[in-house]
Design an enzyme around this catalytic site. Structure first.
Site, short mmCIF file in Angstrom:
data_model
loop_
_atom_site.label_atom_id
_atom_site.label_comp_id
_atom_site.label_asym_id
_atom_site.label_seq_id
_atom_site.Cartn_x
_atom_site.Cartn_y
_atom_site.Cartn_z
N LYS A 161 58.10 51.44 32.25
CA LYS A 161 58.53 51.45 30.86
C LYS A 161 58.72 50.05 30.29
CE LYS A 161 60.62 56.01 30.95
NZ LYS A 161 59.61 56.54 30.02
N ASN A 183 55.30 48.29 29.81
CA ASN A 183 54.59 48.92 28.68
C ASN A 183 55.17 48.47 27.35
OD1 ASN A 183 53.17 50.36 30.62
ND2 ASN A 183 54.36 52.24 30.34
N THR A 234 63.85 61.45 19.67
CA THR A 234 62.43 61.77 19.55
C THR A 234 62.21 63.22 19.99
OG1 THR A 234 62.03 60.82 21.75
CG2 THR A 234 61.70 59.39 19.85
N GLY A 251 58.92 64.77 20.08
CA GLY A 251 57.51 65.05 20.34
C GLY A 251 56.76 65.40 19.08
N GLY A 271 56.36 57.40 24.50
CA GLY A 271 57.72 56.91 24.29
C GLY A 271 57.79 55.40 24.32
N ASP A 272 57.03 54.77 25.20
CA ASP A 272 57.02 53.31 25.28
C ASP A 272 56.35 52.70 24.06
OD1 ASP A 272 58.25 53.55 27.76
OD2 ASP A 272 56.35 53.54 28.83
N GLY A 286 45.40 56.90 29.38
CA GLY A 286 45.83 55.64 29.99
C GLY A 286 46.86 54.94 29.14
#
Length: 303
Positions: free
Chosen positions: A39, A42, A218, A220, A250-251, A286
Site C-alpha cells: 500500500k 503504491n 469508500t 466501491g 484504494g491506493d 496490475g
C-alpha cells in the site's frame, strides 16, 4: 508539493481464476502474474505520477525483490533514501482475482515487521518538509503510531489509510486529519463485531464520536460517504467502462486524495479527484500499471 509516505512495499503474486477452489480441490485455468505492490509504495508512486515530490519510508529484504523495489522507485521518482533493508524477506502477497474483478489477499510481512519507531524518527526531517503525510497500516502498530505522533508534532496534515484495519487505541483518534476506511474496515477500527447491522452513515456517526478528523468511507461501486466535520454527503462513483481488477483502487484513491489536499483544493473536490483516480485504476490489470497520470484523471472527470 511534497508528500511523505510511511507504509509497505511488497511483491504481489497474482492468480486470476474463473472461480475459487473448494477445500482440497485443485482447479486448472488460472493466469499468473507477479509484480510490485504494497500500500505505501503504491501510494508513493501514485502521488509521484501526479506531480508530487515524494519521500517514502518502508522496510525491504536483502533479496532480489528488495533490489527490484529500489529500481522501481528510481524510475518513478520516489525518494527511497530512508528505506530500511532488514534481515527478513521482502513482503509478499498472494492475490486471487475472480472473473468479476473481486480479490482476496494473503500477506507474509517479512522485513516489514522490522520497521520500528526509531526508523520513523530517522524519517522526521522528510515528514517535517511535507505538506501531507500519508500513513497506511500494513506496518506494525508501534510504527504506525510513531508516524502519526511525529506528523502531529511537526504540524503536518495527516491522511490515515486504515488498511488492513485493527482496532485503534484511544489516543490514535486525535492523531490524524483525514481517515479513509471502507465499510468493512470501519467496524474493525471501532472494535465492534462484523454483524453490527449499522449502515455506512451510522458507522461514520460512531467514528465521529471518537475523532474530529474528516472521514471518507469508500463504498466501491457506490462511491463514498464523506463527513467533513460540518456536513455528511455522498460522492457518487464514476463508473468504469469495465472492471478488470480492483486490487489497487484504494491506493489510487488515497494517493490522489493526498495530492489534491496538498494542492489546497476544496475537500469535496479532493474526494471527486480521488474517485476519478480509483475509477481509472479498476479498468486496468496490475496495480502499478493502473495508477493514473493527472491527464488520465482529468479525462475520467470529464466523462
Amino acid at each position: 508539493m511534497k508528500i511523505a509516505v510511511v507504509g509497505s512495499y511488497g511483491v504481489g503474486m497474482t492468480m486470476r481464476i474463473p472461480q475459487l477452489p473448494q477445500a482440497g480441490e485443485t482447479l486448472m485455468g488460472g493466469v499468473f502474474d507477479a509484480g510490485p505492490g504494497g500500500k505505501g509504495s503504491n501510494q508513493a508512486i501514485g502521488a509521484a505520477r501526479l506531480g508530487a515530490e515524494v519521500s517514502f519510508l518502508t522496510a525491504i529484504g536483502p533479496d532480489d525483490f528488495g533490489q527490484g523495489a529500489r529500481a522501481l522507485w528510481k524510475v518513478e521518482g520516489v525518494d527511497d533514501s530512508c528505506v530500511v533493508t532488514g534481515k527478513g524477506h521482502t513482503m509478499v502477497g498472494f492475490i486471487l482475482v475472480e472473473s468479476d474483478g473481486e480479490n482476496r489477499i494473503l500477506v507474509a510481512a517479512g522485513a516489514l515487521d522490522e520497521l520500528t519507531p526509531a526508523h520513523v524518527e530517522s524519517f522526521r526531517s522528510h515528514i517535517a518538509k511535507a505538506e501531507v503525510l500519508v500513513v497506511s497500516m500494513e506496518l506494525a502498530l508501534p510504527a504506525v503510531l510513531a508516524s502519526l505522533k511525529i506528523g502531529r508534532e511537526e504540524g503536518r496534515l495527516i491522511v490515515l489509510n486504515p488498511a488492513p484495519a485493527v482496532r485503534l487505541p484511544p489516543e490514535a483518534w486525535s492523531m490524524f486529519d483525514v481517515i479513509t476506511p471502507n465499510r468493512t474496515e470501519a467496524p474493525v477500527l471501532l472494535g465492534i463485531p462484523a454483524d453490527h447491522g449499522l449502515s455506512p452513515k451510522e458507522l461514520i456517526a460512531q467514528m465521529r464520536l471518537k475523532t474530529s478528523a474528516k472521514i471518507v468511507m469508500t463504498l466501491g461501486a457506490e462511491g463514498s460517504l464523506v463527513d467533513d466535520g460540518s456536513s455528511v454527503y455522498a460522492v457518487p462513483a464514476i463508473k468504469a467502462k469495465k472492471v478488470v481488477d480492483t486490487t489497487g483502487a484504494g491506493d489510487s484513491f488515497t494517493s490522489a486524495l493526498a495530492v489534491a489536499i496538498a494542492e489546497g483544493r476544496d475537500f469535496h473536490e479532493c474526494v471527486k479527484f480521488a474517485t476519478a483516480s480509483g475509477s481509472h485504476s479498476v479498468g486496468i490489470a496490475g496495480v502499478i500499471d493502473s495508477l493514473p497520470t493527472r491527464e488520465e484523471i482529468e479525462k475520467c472527470l470529464a466523462q
